[in-house]
Design an enzyme around this catalytic site. Structure first.
Site, PDB file in Angstrom:
ATOM      1  N   SER A  57      40.000  40.418  41.179  1.00 50.80           N
ATOM      2  CA  SER A  57      40.224  40.535  42.646  1.00 50.80           C
ATOM      3  C   SER A  57      41.542  39.802  43.196  1.00 50.80           C
ATOM      4  O   SER A  57      42.106  38.977  42.696  1.00 50.80           O
ATOM      5  CB  SER A  57      39.201  39.586  43.278  1.00 50.80           C
ATOM      6  OG  SER A  57      39.146  39.164  44.684  1.00 50.80           O
ATOM      7  N   THR A  58      42.141  40.533  44.327  1.00 52.45           N
ATOM      8  CA  THR A  58      43.027  40.025  45.008  1.00 52.45           C
ATOM      9  C   THR A  58      42.473  39.584  46.369  1.00 52.45           C
ATOM     10  O   THR A  58      42.573  38.358  46.873  1.00 52.45           O
ATOM     11  CB  THR A  58      44.171  40.997  45.260  1.00 52.45           C
ATOM     12  OG1 THR A  58      44.820  41.419  43.996  1.00 52.45           O
ATOM     13  CG2 THR A  58      45.329  40.497  46.208  1.00 52.45           C
ATOM     14  N   THR A  60      39.532  39.333  47.945  1.00 52.92           N
ATOM     15  CA  THR A  60      38.491  38.588  48.045  1.00 52.92           C
ATOM     16  C   THR A  60      38.611  37.288  47.546  1.00 52.92           C
ATOM     17  O   THR A  60      38.204  36.245  48.166  1.00 52.92           O
ATOM     18  CB  THR A  60      37.245  39.169  47.251  1.00 52.92           C
ATOM     19  OG1 THR A  60      36.980  40.653  47.773  1.00 52.92           O
ATOM     20  CG2 THR A  60      35.742  38.432  47.348  1.00 52.92           C
ATOM     21  N   ARG A 108      31.310  37.494  42.228  1.00 55.14           N
ATOM     22  CA  ARG A 108      31.551  38.940  42.104  1.00 55.14           C
ATOM     23  C   ARG A 108      31.162  39.120  40.863  1.00 55.14           C
ATOM     24  O   ARG A 108      31.572  38.470  39.962  1.00 55.14           O
ATOM     25  CB  ARG A 108      33.062  38.971  42.170  1.00 55.14           C
ATOM     26  CG  ARG A 108      33.641  40.451  41.770  1.00 55.14           C
ATOM     27  CD  ARG A 108      35.068  40.703  42.062  1.00 55.14           C
ATOM     28  NE  ARG A 108      34.999  40.887  43.467  1.00 55.14           N
ATOM     29  CZ  ARG A 108      36.235  41.847  44.288  1.00 55.14           C
ATOM     30  NH1 ARG A 108      37.169  42.040  43.324  1.00 55.14           N
ATOM     31  NH2 ARG A 108      36.152  42.126  45.493  1.00 55.14           N
ATOM     32  N   HIS A 135      29.030  45.437  48.857  1.00 51.50           N
ATOM     33  CA  HIS A 135      30.156  44.720  49.255  1.00 51.50           C
ATOM     34  C   HIS A 135      30.168  44.347  50.642  1.00 51.50           C
ATOM     35  O   HIS A 135      30.904  44.733  51.532  1.00 51.50           O
ATOM     36  CB  HIS A 135      31.401  45.383  48.828  1.00 51.50           C
ATOM     37  CG  HIS A 135      32.815  44.630  48.668  1.00 51.50           C
ATOM     38  ND1 HIS A 135      32.744  43.296  48.830  1.00 51.50           N
ATOM     39  CD2 HIS A 135      33.945  45.131  48.450  1.00 51.50           C
ATOM     40  CE1 HIS A 135      34.038  42.842  48.500  1.00 51.50           C
ATOM     41  NE2 HIS A 135      34.827  44.216  48.343  1.00 51.50           N
ATOM     42  N   GLN A 138      33.058  42.923  52.901  1.00 52.16           N
ATOM     43  CA  GLN A 138      34.395  43.979  53.031  1.00 52.16           C
ATOM     44  C   GLN A 138      33.738  44.786  54.403  1.00 52.16           C
ATOM     45  O   GLN A 138      34.667  45.043  55.265  1.00 52.16           O
ATOM     46  CB  GLN A 138      34.475  44.986  51.910  1.00 52.16           C
ATOM     47  CG  GLN A 138      35.154  46.274  52.197  1.00 52.16           C
ATOM     48  CD  GLN A 138      36.548  45.401  52.092  1.00 52.16           C
ATOM     49  OE1 GLN A 138      37.195  44.913  51.205  1.00 52.16           O
ATOM     50  NE2 GLN A 138      37.340  45.999  53.054  1.00 52.16           N
ATOM     51  N   ASN A 170      29.758  50.999  45.947  1.00 53.85           N
ATOM     52  CA  ASN A 170      29.279  49.852  46.465  1.00 53.85           C
ATOM     53  C   ASN A 170      29.728  49.560  48.130  1.00 53.85           C
ATOM     54  O   ASN A 170      28.924  49.249  48.884  1.00 53.85           O
ATOM     55  CB  ASN A 170      29.838  48.553  45.829  1.00 53.85           C
ATOM     56  CG  ASN A 170      31.329  48.865  45.145  1.00 53.85           C
ATOM     57  OD1 ASN A 170      32.012  49.533  45.491  1.00 53.85           O
ATOM     58  ND2 ASN A 170      31.576  47.765  44.038  1.00 53.85           N
ATOM     59  N   ASP A 231      37.924  54.884  49.117  1.00 49.62           N
ATOM     60  CA  ASP A 231      37.957  53.811  48.282  1.00 49.62           C
ATOM     61  C   ASP A 231      38.593  54.596  46.854  1.00 49.62           C
ATOM     62  O   ASP A 231      38.632  56.023  46.963  1.00 49.62           O
ATOM     63  CB  ASP A 231      36.769  53.223  48.166  1.00 49.62           C
ATOM     64  CG  ASP A 231      36.761  51.992  47.413  1.00 49.62           C
ATOM     65  OD1 ASP A 231      37.794  51.454  46.789  1.00 49.62           O
ATOM     66  OD2 ASP A 231      35.672  51.581  47.004  1.00 49.62           O
ATOM     67  N   MET A 236      35.622  49.344  39.467  1.00 49.18           N
ATOM     68  CA  MET A 236      35.734  48.345  38.283  1.00 49.18           C
ATOM     69  C   MET A 236      34.480  48.603  37.381  1.00 49.18           C
ATOM     70  O   MET A 236      33.409  48.566  37.845  1.00 49.18           O
ATOM     71  CB  MET A 236      35.845  47.133  38.683  1.00 49.18           C
ATOM     72  CG  MET A 236      37.270  46.699  39.128  1.00 49.18           C
ATOM     73  SD  MET A 236      37.555  44.993  39.894  1.00 49.18           S
ATOM     74  CE  MET A 236      36.671  45.122  41.472  1.00 49.18           C
ATOM     75  N   CYS A 273      39.524  49.860  51.618  1.00 47.45           N
ATOM     76  CA  CYS A 273      39.372  48.592  51.184  1.00 47.45           C
ATOM     77  C   CYS A 273      40.352  47.766  50.217  1.00 47.45           C
ATOM     78  O   CYS A 273      40.490  46.766  50.320  1.00 47.45           O
ATOM     79  CB  CYS A 273      37.773  48.290  50.825  1.00 47.45           C
ATOM     80  SG  CYS A 273      37.528  49.041  49.056  1.00 47.45           S
ATOM     81  N   LEU A 274      41.173  48.594  49.658  1.00 48.68           N
ATOM     82  CA  LEU A 274      42.092  48.438  48.573  1.00 48.68           C
ATOM     83  C   LEU A 274      41.537  47.681  47.437  1.00 48.68           C
ATOM     84  O   LEU A 274      40.406  47.247  47.769  1.00 48.68           O
ATOM     85  CB  LEU A 274      43.083  47.624  49.159  1.00 48.68           C
ATOM     86  CG  LEU A 274      43.734  47.951  50.337  1.00 48.68           C
ATOM     87  CD1 LEU A 274      44.901  47.029  50.935  1.00 48.68           C
ATOM     88  CD2 LEU A 274      44.426  49.460  50.580  1.00 48.68           C
ATOM     89  N   ARG A 300      40.082  40.454  55.862  1.00 46.38           N
ATOM     90  CA  ARG A 300      38.966  39.970  54.889  1.00 46.38           C
ATOM     91  C   ARG A 300      38.833  38.432  55.008  1.00 46.38           C
ATOM     92  O   ARG A 300      37.874  37.639  54.883  1.00 46.38           O
ATOM     93  CB  ARG A 300      39.423  40.268  53.647  1.00 46.38           C
ATOM     94  CG  ARG A 300      39.299  41.725  53.308  1.00 46.38           C
ATOM     95  CD  ARG A 300      37.934  42.074  53.203  1.00 46.38           C
ATOM     96  NE  ARG A 300      37.062  41.232  52.349  1.00 46.38           N
ATOM     97  CZ  ARG A 300      36.735  41.361  51.058  1.00 46.38           C
ATOM     98  NH1 ARG A 300      37.365  42.352  50.541  1.00 46.38           N
ATOM     99  NH2 ARG A 300      36.373  40.401  50.283  1.00 46.38           N
TER     100      ARG A 300
HETATM  101  N1   CP Z   1      38.767  44.978  48.978  1.00 47.73           N
HETATM  102  C1   CP Z   1      38.545  44.075  47.924  1.00 47.73           C
HETATM  103  O1   CP Z   1      37.450  43.553  47.628  1.00 47.73           O
HETATM  104  O2   CP Z   1      39.807  43.881  46.997  1.00 47.73           O
HETATM  105  P1   CP Z   1      39.912  43.039  45.744  1.00 47.73           P
HETATM  106  O3   CP Z   1      39.184  43.634  44.601  1.00 47.73           O
HETATM  107  O4   CP Z   1      41.158  42.803  45.617  1.00 47.73           O
HETATM  108  O5   CP Z   1      39.075  41.561  46.188  1.00 47.73           O
HETATM  109  N1  NVA Z   2      34.513  50.366  44.530  1.00 47.68           N
HETATM  110  C1  NVA Z   2      35.455  49.279  44.189  1.00 47.68           C
HETATM  111  C2  NVA Z   2      36.014  48.462  45.240  1.00 47.68           C
HETATM  112  C3  NVA Z   2      36.764  47.325  44.978  1.00 47.68           C
HETATM  113  C4  NVA Z   2      36.965  46.493  45.834  1.00 47.68           C
HETATM  114  C5  NVA Z   2      35.129  48.682  42.999  1.00 47.68           C
HETATM  115  O1  NVA Z   2      33.921  48.485  42.772  1.00 47.68           O
HETATM  116  O2  NVA Z   2      35.839  48.605  41.946  1.00 47.68           O
END
Ligand code: CP
Ligand code: NVA
Length: 322
Positions: A57-58, A60, A108, A135, A138, A170, A231, A236, A273-274, A300
Site C-alpha cells: 500500500s502507498t 492507504t 488490509r 474498500h 476509498q 472491491n 481501476d 492484488m 483510486c491508483l 484519502r
Molecule cells: N488506492 C489505494 O488504496 O492505494 P494503495 O493500495 O496504495 O493504498
Molecule cells: N482493486 C485494487 C485496488 C488497489 C487500491 C486491488 O485490490 O488491488
C-alpha cells in the site's frame, strides 16, 4: 463484557445520512484538520492504532498513519513480515491479543472473511483498509472528491452519473453500494465473464435508491456520464491471471476517443483510486485537465481522518464536526 464495538468493513453498513456525513466531514477536514486550532488534534493522544497490512500500500498506509498522527495518536504499522494473519497464529488469537492493547485496528487483508473474523473477536473498532470485496475508505475519498469537484454536498450528488469501465472489483462494489445510498446514477461496463457477481449484485440492489446499469460495451456505460472511473484490471492477488485479463479487457482503456464515441458529458471528469497501470487509461486522460486522480489520492488523508474519528474516537457515532 463491554458492548462489542462498531466496525467499518463496507459502505453497506452506513445509512445514507452517515455516508453523507463521513464524506462531508472529509471535505471539511481538508481545510481544518491540520490547523493548530482543530478540536480533535489530541483526540488519540496516548493511544495506539494498529495498522495490519498483509498487502502492499502507498495511499492507504500514508493516509491512515497521517490521520492517526493528526489526532495525536501513535500508528503502529505491522506488515506481512511482522504478522501473517492466520498463518503464524490464529486470527482469533491475533485479534484478541492486539485489540487488548490498542484503541483501534485498521486492516488490509486478502479474503473478506479474514477481516470479518478479525472484527468478530476484536474488542476495539476494526476499519477495513481494503479486502478482496470492499474498500470503504476509498469510496469516502472518492465521493469527497466529487463534492469538491462539483461544489455540492454529498447529499446532493444525486444529479450525477458515474460510468465505471473496467474490472468488477472491491472498489467498484463499495462504489455501487455508496451510489445506491446517495441516489447517484451508475453504469458499469465489464468484459463478458467479469461481471459483478450475483451475491454482490443483490447487496447493491438492497442498498437503496438509484440505479445500476450493467453492460459489456464501454460506450453504453459512458453515455451521458459526468465521471468516468476505472481501476487496475489486475488486483492484488490476481497476478497469475495477468495475461488472460489483459486479453479480456482489450478495448477497455479509458481514452478521449472512447469517451467521445460513448457520448460522455462534455466536461466529464476522470477518477482512479491508483495505483495506475498504463493499460487501463491513456496518459492523455490520466494527466490531462479532466483528471481528478491526484486530489482524489490526497482526499484519502481526509477520508482516513473522517473515518478514524467516527469509528475510533466517536465509537461509531457519525456526526458533523462540532
Ligand atoms: N488506492 C489505494 O488504496 O492505494 P494503495 O493500495 O496504495 O493504498
Ligand atoms: N482493486 C485494487 C485496488 C488497489 C487500491 C486491488 O485490490 O488491488
Amino acid at each position: 463484557a463491554s458492548k462489542s464495538p462498531r466496525h467499518f468493513l463496507s459502505i453497506s453498513e452506513l445509512s445514507p445520512t452517515e455516508l453523507s456525513t463521513l464524506v462531508n466531514n472529509a471535505t471539511a477536514y481538508k481545510h481544518s484538520a491540520l490547523q493548530p486550532t482543530w478540536p480533535q488534534r489530541n483526540a488519540l493522544s496516548n493511544k495506539t492504532i494498529a495498522l495490519l497490512f498483509s498487502k502492499l500500500s502507498t495511499r492507504t498506509r500514508v493516509s491512515t498513519e497521517g490521520a492517526v498522527v493528526a489526532m495525536g495518536g501513535h500508528p503502529m504499522f505491522l506488515g506481512k513480515n511482522d504478522i501473517q494473519l492466520g498463518v503464524n497464529e490464529s486470527l482469533y488469537d491475533t485479534s484478541v491479543v492486539i485489540s487488548s492493547m490498542v484503541s483501534g485496528i485498521v486492516a488490509r487483508v486478502g479474503p473478506h472473511a479474514d477481516i470479518a473474523n478479525l472484527a468478530k473477536d476484536s474488542s476495539v473498532p476494526v476499519i477495513n483498509a481494503l479486502c478482496d470485496t470492499y474498500h470503504p475508505m476509498q469510496i469516502v475519498a472518492d465521493f469527497a472528491t466529487l463534492t469538491q469537484a462539483f461544489g455540492t454536498p454529498a447529499e446532493k450528488l444525486n444529479g450525477l452519473k458515474i460510468a465505471w469501465v473496467g474490472d468488477a472489483n472491491n472498489v467498484l462494489f463499495d462504489m455501487c453500494i455508496g451510489a445506491r445510498k446517495l441516489g447517484i446514477e451508475m453504469a458499469v461496463a465489464t468484459p463478458k465473464g467479469y461481471e459483478i457477481p450475483a451475491k454482490i449484485k443483490d447487496e447493491v440492489d438492497a442498498a437503496g435508491r438509484g440505479t445500476i446499469f450493467e453492460t459489456n460495451t464501454p460506450e453504453e456505460a459512458i453515455k451521458g456520464a459526468n465521471i468516468v472511473v476505472t481501476d487496475t484490471w489486475i488486483s492484488m492477488g490476481q497476478e497469475s491471471e495477468k495475461q488472460k485479463r489483459l486479453q479480456a479487457f482489450a478495448g477497455y482503456q479509458v481514452t478521449e476517443e472512447l469517451a467521445k464515441r460513448g457520448g460522455a458529458a462534455e466536461d466529464w471528469k476522470f477518477m482512479h483510486c491508483l495505483p495506475r497501470h498504463q493499460e487501463e487509461v491513456s496518459d492523455e486522460v490520466f494527466y490531462g485537465p479532466r483528471s481528478l486522480v491526484f486530489p482524489e489520492a490526497q482526499n484519502r488523508l481526509w477520508s482516513a481522518i473522517s473515518t478514524i474519528e467516527a469509528f475510533v474516537v466517536n465509537r461509531g457515532e457519525i456526526r458533523p464536526p462540532k
